[in-house]
Scaffold this active site. Structure first.
Site, PDB file in Angstrom:
ATOM      1  N   ASP A   1      -7.963  -7.758   1.026  1.00 62.25           N
ATOM      2  CA  ASP A   1      -7.003  -8.059   2.091  1.00 62.25           C
ATOM      3  C   ASP A   1      -7.555  -7.554   3.411  1.00 62.25           C
ATOM      4  OD1 ASP A   1      -5.337  -5.446   3.213  1.00 62.25           O
ATOM      5  OD2 ASP A   1      -6.291  -5.094   1.271  1.00 62.25           O
TER       6      ASP A   1
ATOM      7  N   CYS B   1      -7.221 -28.209   7.558  1.00 62.53           N
ATOM      8  CA  CYS B   1      -5.905 -27.646   7.886  1.00 62.53           C
ATOM      9  C   CYS B   1      -5.215 -28.496   8.946  1.00 62.53           C
ATOM     10  CB  CYS B   1      -6.041 -26.197   8.348  1.00 62.53           C
ATOM     11  SG  CYS B   1      -6.500 -25.960  10.088  1.00 62.53           S
TER      12      CYS B   1
ATOM     13  N   ASP C   1       0.846  -1.184   0.000  1.00 63.81           N
ATOM     14  CA  ASP C   1       0.000   0.000   0.000  1.00 63.81           C
ATOM     15  C   ASP C   1       0.888   1.243   0.000  1.00 63.81           C
ATOM     16  OD1 ASP C   1       0.959   0.254   2.576  1.00 63.81           O
ATOM     17  OD2 ASP C   1      -0.913  -0.317   3.537  1.00 63.81           O
TER      18      ASP C   1
ATOM     19  N   CYS D   1     -12.812 -28.695   8.432  1.00 62.50           N
ATOM     20  CA  CYS D   1     -11.602 -28.018   7.971  1.00 62.50           C
ATOM     21  C   CYS D   1     -10.462 -29.030   7.873  1.00 62.50           C
ATOM     22  CB  CYS D   1     -11.225 -26.895   8.932  1.00 62.50           C
ATOM     23  SG  CYS D   1      -9.699 -26.025   8.481  1.00 62.50           S
TER      24      CYS D   1
END
Length: 378
Positions: free
Chosen positions: A271, A311, A93, A309
């Site tokens: 983001d 993960c 940014d 999930c």
């Protein structure tokens, strides 16, 4: 200017689309959620973990890296990629939002933004030109223009002045960026649409930005404290004023409802610091809403955070253990929670891409959010 974006498929019943960005450090599939690595590191996450999850681009913050360790040192190290050893893409940014949100002492003029460091109180000046130069030293794959972000509730006069300065700064940033390109810099510059919450100003800004034919466009001045319905209204309106074939980026959104709303409006990039910030506070994303691991009801719960999930946190650790290490203030708590939350959002966007390609995005969005908004796991 060179095109960097290819649209793969447009969903039949919404503006949602899939595509890919061609950037200096590899291809990025879109829509894409980008983790925020303020200081050239995503908090509590290693580069190996980011790659394992599947991220192809992360953010770094110009304001913070300008103050410490400084752009010259980063350039000496080989840019952000050489310095951090993250070898995929970086978006940086402009630092403008931090100038406006972190500093109590600041002055915005036609020349630039004078601000006081939050580290040592020293004074600095950001101009459109030196912000481009700084990000070129970082070797950013995508850099943002310096802009003036006006918050929710400001009057029209202030919004008009902020837009005037932002537009003037864009022309100066464009010239500086082209000069950096002449020196061999490969990164691209995104302009930022402003205009606050006034439709005519949004339209004016969008049309001005579009006329300059940049490779991509960011939509700024949203998610700045406005009600959700105002966010949705102005996001949808702004998109109608922009060329369809350009990649579009909305800054600062990181919850499933905002992300899926953005995708439905044809946004390709977003983001937020929220997933890792929530993680450090013991808050986990699940298919059944947010889960606060600090609660006593998890003391004897040896199941995973989210049974659906895949993960490595959900495969290997129980709620009981994760509560224990959070309450004990172990560093591992932040690491595991951050990994899970980033995995969860990356998987959400991955599933959304698949749904778009199969023309069932609206169905996916409705089913996901109905369950997610139903509340905490019982």
């Amino acid at each position: 200017m060179a095109e960097i974006f290819n649209i793969i498929h447009k969903n039949k019943n919404s503006k949602a689309r899939t595509g890919f960005l061609t950037l200096p450090h590899g291809t990025v599939q879109t829509p894409v959620f980008m983790p925020v690595g303020t200081n050239a590191t995503v908090k509590a996450i290693t580069n190996d973990d980011l790659e394992e999850i599947g991220f192809e681009i992360i953010l770094a913050n110009t304001y913070h890296l300008y103050l410490r360790p400084g752009p010259d040192l980063i350039k000496e190290a080989g840019g952000l990629h050489g310095f951090s050893k993250w070898n995929k893409n970086f978006l940086t940014d402009s630092g403008g939002f931090q100038v406006f949100s972190l500093s109590k002492l600041r002055k915005i003029t036609n020349e630039g933004a004078r601000f006081q460091s939050n580290i040592d109180g020293s004074y600095h000046m950001f101009t459109p030109e030196n912000v481009v130069e700084t990000q070129a030293k970082f070797n950013s794959d995508i850099q943002m223009q310096l802009d003036v972000c006006s918050g929710w509730g400001v009057d029209r006069k202030e919004a008009v002045e902020a837009l005037r300065i932002t537009s003037d700064w864009l022309l100066r940033a464009k010239k500086a960026w082209e000069e950096e390109q002449d020196k061999g810099y490969k990164g691209i510059l995104f302009p930022i649409v402003q205009g606050n919450f006034f439709e005519d100003l949004r339209k004016q800004s969008a049309e001005f930005v579009a006329s300059l034919d940049f490779p991509g466009i960011a939509i700024g001045g949203l998610s700045v404290g406005e009600p959700k319905e105002e966010y949705s209204k102005f996001l949808s309106y702004t998109v109608t004023c922009l060329p369809e074939d350009k990649p579009k980026y909305v800054m600062g959104i990181g919850t499933p409802d905002y992300i899926l709303d953005a995708i439905a409006n044809g946004i390709d990039m977003f983001d937020c610091v929220l997933p890792t910030r929530n993680a450090r506070n013991g808050s986990y994303f699940t298919h059944d809403g947010m889960l606060s691991i600090k609660q006593e009801r998890f003391i004897h719960d040896f199941g995973p955070i989210d049974k659906e999930c895949n993960c490595k946190v959900c495969k290997n650790y129980s709620r009981s253990y994760l509560r224990h290490i959070f309450k004990s203030q172990e560093i591992l708590s932040s690491m595991l929670a951050s990994y899970h939350n980033l995995y969860f959002l990356n998987n959400l966007v991955k599933e959304a891409r698949e749904a778009i390609n199969n023309d069932r995005f609206e169905e996916y969005r409705e089913v996901f959010l109905k369950r997610f908004k139903a509340g905490e796991i019982k």
